[in-house]
Design an enzyme around this catalytic site. Sequence first.
Site, mmCIF file in Angstrom:
data_model
loop_
_atom_site.group_PDB
_atom_site.id
_atom_site.type_symbol
_atom_site.label_atom_id
_atom_site.label_comp_id
_atom_site.label_asym_id
_atom_site.label_seq_id
_atom_site.Cartn_x
_atom_site.Cartn_y
_atom_site.Cartn_z
ATOM 1 N N LYS A 84 -12.233 -4.324 4.994
ATOM 2 C CA LYS A 84 -11.817 -3.952 3.528
ATOM 3 C C LYS A 84 -11.418 -5.144 2.989
ATOM 4 C CE LYS A 84 -9.514 0.364 2.321
ATOM 5 N NZ LYS A 84 -8.350 1.319 2.726
HETATM 6 O O1 G3P Z 1 -7.387 5.127 0.661
HETATM 7 C C1 G3P Z 1 -6.393 4.392 0.069
HETATM 8 C C2 G3P Z 1 -5.399 5.369 0.125
HETATM 9 O O2 G3P Z 1 -4.512 4.928 1.294
HETATM 10 C C3 G3P Z 1 -4.291 4.971 -1.135
HETATM 11 O O3 G3P Z 1 -3.676 6.396 -0.975
HETATM 12 O O4 G3P Z 1 -1.916 7.690 -1.717
HETATM 13 O O5 G3P Z 1 -1.454 5.393 -1.458
HETATM 14 O O6 G3P Z 1 -2.573 6.204 -3.384
HETATM 15 P P1 G3P Z 1 -2.299 6.467 -1.975
#
Ligand code: G3P
Length: 218
Positions: A84
């Site tokens: 990533k």
């Molecule tokens: O896959 C990306 C994710 O982990 C981000 O999620 O909820 O931190 O915006 P969030």
Amino acid sequence: MKFFVDTADVAAIRELNDLGMVDGVTTNPSIIAKSGRDIKEVTAEICAMIPGKPVSAETVALDAEGMIAEGRELARIADNIAIKVPLTWEGLKACKVLTGEGRMVNVTLCFSANQALLAAKAGATFISPFVGRLDDINIDGMELIAEIRQIYDNYDFPTEILTASIRTVNHMKEAALLGADVATAPPAVIKSMANHVLTDKGLDAFLQDWAKTGQKIL
Ligand code: G3P
């Protein structure tokens, strides 16, 4: 639509994997920090649980050279690592080099259709648009998925749209309706997709009627 699980919680991944619900796993530095585990150790454990399915592990360098070196190191963990990298100019350079070496690359932190177009041009295996974080600032995250789907289809880009930052079951449904290739979600969101108030109500009524019959199946 493929389901990736957005966690480094090994027990949660195992539970979903036993049901055939796991087509891959995504992690990021925040998820690794939350797990409290060593990135290489926990990632190796996850990779072994789902051989042949992509497990995203994120670089933390800011320059392309650093991302490439970290990406190669992370790829040593297992054959199914997807490296990533962030959607910056340096990240795009790293994407080009790493995919050129035959490695899977997930370009993350995508918030615009133009960013997604650049990632596809750089040969990304996956593009990760963050729908929840767009919703957080009053921009409809799912509109971005629709835009990227149209652009990628217009030009037959093979880059897979990996809908990320999913917070709700509606995000899952909308991603599927829009033709996203993949959705990555926390285990709780995936499990919540099974819930419906009418299912609970109907089950309750059936059980009450069944009790009246006095019968047993076993
Ligand atoms: O896959 C990306 C994710 O982990 C981000 O999620 O909820 O931190 O915006 P969030």
